[in-house]
Design an enzyme around this catalytic site. Structure first.
Site, short mmCIF file in Angstrom:
data_model
loop_
_atom_site.label_atom_id
_atom_site.label_comp_id
_atom_site.label_asym_id
_atom_site.label_seq_id
_atom_site.Cartn_x
_atom_site.Cartn_y
_atom_site.Cartn_z
N ASP A 68 0.96 -1.13 0.00
CA ASP A 68 -0.03 -0.05 0.02
C ASP A 68 0.78 1.29 -0.17
OD1 ASP A 68 0.74 -0.71 2.74
OD2 ASP A 68 -0.73 0.78 3.47
N GLU A 133 -0.16 -0.94 6.02
CA GLU A 133 0.93 -0.41 6.71
C GLU A 133 0.79 1.18 6.96
OE1 GLU A 133 5.00 1.12 8.03
OE2 GLU A 133 3.72 1.66 6.03
#
EC number: 3.5.1.18
Length: 375
Positions: A68, A133
């Site tokens: 991400d 994250e």
């Protein structure tokens, strides 16, 4: 001449994986890993995609990272669209180039090369990848680690590909991180008219001396591995917006980045003692987002230092500065954890970029680490 590390990085950047959306990045990585004999276990939770992959048996070296990315910001200010990777003057531009799709590509290509040269390697090589994250980090690495621990999985070494470097690849290696503890404090007063203060109780006035003492505390002096613990007030709010109303409550949020000289309980006790000293009426809510951890000199740190010196002819600094990373969750497994990745000068910024040759260098370093620990 094409470069597999650059090509895979570009493929990943083209997928706009805004946290926690993976946008197909992990499918690319899984396909590559399965092709060289990795067993892949998807561990998706809620809106988050995770996978755990391994090859071989025995002492385990895991590579950890996230697919991400943070939002691009004002796309008009980018020199090229953020999800259209472009190389200019040797720099690869695109959201996630440095944080951390370049590292992911380097890890996978390093694993491919390692397996080709060591098809019967003695240890176990593993990957722990998440799409959560950058945002909440609630359904990502922490949940995978909990599941692995529940079934008795062993992790000896973990290399996290976060962009640790400052000026050149490998000049800084993170062998630990400070803990992070946030306090949401409400000081209670009595709302009233500013012209009649005797009929009210101003929580701002009551809290001011306490806050002044709080910001002046020397929590510790750090140690060989950690800088001193720091406390910063992040948000403060009171009042209705009107100039004739004494507020009823004062809301203060402050964060500690703490070293191994303290525990979260020690910090909490000292804050409560301070509140009691000033006889305040208060409500407290604590959020511990990570304990401090440290990987001392040992097989993993030595392997990383060796790889950096071999390819870049520098001795890396071992630091614990900066924010938190998913390494804090992996350290719970008792693993040695080290972060090594590209230069972090442009992470989260407009025109995020990384030197293309740095990613090639990183792949070689990662492969050398594999060779030292699980070949």
């Amino acid at each position: 001449m094409s470069c597999p590390v650059i090509e895979l990085t570009q493929q990943l950047i083209r997928r706009p994986s805004l946290s926690p959306d993976d946008a197909g990045c992990q499918a690319l990585l899984i396909e590559r890993l399965q092709a060289v004999g990795f067993t892949v276990e998807p561990m998706n939770i809620g809106d988050t995609q995770n996978f755990w992959a391994w090859r071989g048996t025995g002492e385990t070296l895991a590579f950890a990272g996230h697919t991400d990315v943070v939002p691009a910001g004002d796309v008009e200010r980018w020199i090229n669209p953020p999800f259209e990777p472009t190389i200019r003057d040797g720099m690869l531009f695109g959201r996630g180039a440095a944080d951390m799709k370049g590292s992911l590509a380097a890890m996978v290509v390093a694993a491919e090369r390692f397996v080709a040269q060591h098809p019967h390697h003695r240890g176990r090589l593993a990957f722990l990848i998440t799409s959560d994250e950058e945002a909440s980090a609630t359904n990502g690495t922490v949940k995978v680690v909990e599941a692995l621990m529940a079934r008795g999985e062993r992790l000896d070494y973990c290399l996290v590909g976060e962009p640790s470097s400052s000026e050149v690849v490998g000049d800084v290696v993170k062998n630990g991180r400070r803990g992070s503890l946030t306090c949401n404090l409400t000081i209670h007063g009595v709302q009233g008219h500013v012209a009649y203060p005797h009929l009210a109780d101003n929580p701002v006035h009551r809290a001011a001396p306490m806050l002044n003492e709080l910001v002046g505390i020397e929590w510790d002096r750090g140690n060989e591995f950690f800088p001193p613990t720091s406390m910063q007030i992040a948000n403060i709010q009171a009042g209705t917006g009107s100039n004739n109303v004494i507020p009823g409550d004062l809301h203060v949020q402050f964060n500690f980045r703490f070293s191994t000289e303290l525990t979260d309980e020690m910090i909490k006790q000292r804050v409560v003692a301070l509140l009691e000293k000033y006889q305040l009426r208060y409500t407290l809510d604590w959020w511990l987002s990570g304990q401090p951890f440290l990987t001392a000199r040992g097989k993993l740190v030595d392997a990383v230092v060796n790889a950096v010196h071999h390819y870049n002819e520098i001795k890396p600094q071992l630091l614990t500065t900066g924010g938190t990373s998913d390494g804090r969750f992996i350290a719970r497994m008792g693993a040695q954890v080290v972060e090594l990745g590209p230069v972090n000068a442009t992470i989260h910024k407009i025109n995020e970029c990384v030197k293309a040759s740095d990613l090639q260098l990183l792949a070689r370093m990662y492969q050398r680490i594999m060779e030292q620990l699980v070949a």
